[in-house]
Every structure is written in C-alpha cells, then in structure tokens.
Design a protein around this motif. Sequence first.
Motif, PDB file in Angstrom:
ATOM      1  N   THR A  31      41.216  29.505  44.205  1.00 26.79           N
ATOM      2  CA  THR A  31      41.962  29.889  43.008  1.00 26.79           C
ATOM      3  C   THR A  31      42.470  28.670  42.237  1.00 26.79           C
ATOM      4  N   MET A  36      47.116  30.653  42.475  1.00 25.01           N
ATOM      5  CA  MET A  36      47.603  31.747  43.293  1.00 25.01           C
ATOM      6  C   MET A  36      49.131  31.741  43.361  1.00 25.01           C
ATOM      7  N   ALA A  57      46.361  35.673  40.857  1.00 25.11           N
ATOM      8  CA  ALA A  57      45.524  34.479  40.903  1.00 25.11           C
ATOM      9  C   ALA A  57      44.459  34.557  39.817  1.00 25.11           C
ATOM     10  N   GLU A  58      43.867  33.417  39.554  1.00 27.70           N
ATOM     11  CA  GLU A  58      42.714  33.334  38.658  1.00 27.70           C
ATOM     12  C   GLU A  58      41.591  32.631  39.400  1.00 27.70           C
ATOM     13  N   ARG A  59      40.373  33.064  39.095  1.00 28.58           N
ATOM     14  CA  ARG A  59      39.211  32.496  39.786  1.00 28.58           C
ATOM     15  C   ARG A  59      37.969  32.787  38.964  1.00 28.58           C
TER      16      ARG A  59
END
Length: 131
Positions: free
Chosen positions: A64, A68, A91-93
């Motif tokens: 992430t 996160m 989170a970003e992914r």
Amino acid sequence: MAEHAHAQLVRKGYDAFVRGDMDTLRGLIAADCTHHVPGSHPLSGDFKGQDAIIDMYGRLAQETAGTMSVELRHVMVDGRGHAVAVHRFQAERSGRSYDDTGCLVFRIVGDKITDLDECVGDIDKADEFWA
C-alpha cells in the motif's frame, strides 16, 4: 473502573501496528501465534509464528506504499481469553482505494496473543483490492 487487561493488550497491539513498531508487536504475540487472513488473494491464508506474521504486516505496508491506516473503534472482551477488536481499514494500492470495517478476534493466554482471526466487512471487495 479500569479497563480489562486483555483490552489493554489489544489496544497496545493496535497502537504498535499503527506506529510500525514491530518490536513491540513481537513482544505481544506468542512465538507460535497464528494470524488467519480471510479471502483468496496473495495476502490471505494462515501466517504461523512471529516472523511470518511480522513479515505479512510488512507486506501490507509495502503493497500500500505506506497509505494504509487502521482506526481502532471498539474492543470487547469476555474475561476468558477472547477479545474482539472492531476497526476501520483504509488504503490505496495500484490506483484503487479500499475503505472497510473489519475485526480481529484474539485468543489470549496469560499476557500473550496466541491466535488472531481476521474478519472483513466485504470479502469480495478485499479480494479485489489485494489481487
């Protein structure tokens, strides 16, 4: 009235996780602890032992890119070695965002966490995010 020792242990674990303090986490979990992660994605499965669990936590942060975040919402105990913690996970992914409520069900023996069962609010959403 003071908070139950198991709730304090869980809160200490969440605080250490959020700060990235893996040494403190290692001290809270038994050497043979298992963390069960639901789903059918590369980070799901059973992670047995301190090293495997700590490595998995590191992968969460790596995957992430440090985006996160976990916000502990509630801790409940039964006074017999079980605790449930409800949290919000974001989170970003890979250009995708994830925002869900989840929980961890802890088994505690003495002053050590011996087992963690993870539950998520939307398992399909989790699988898609981590795929």
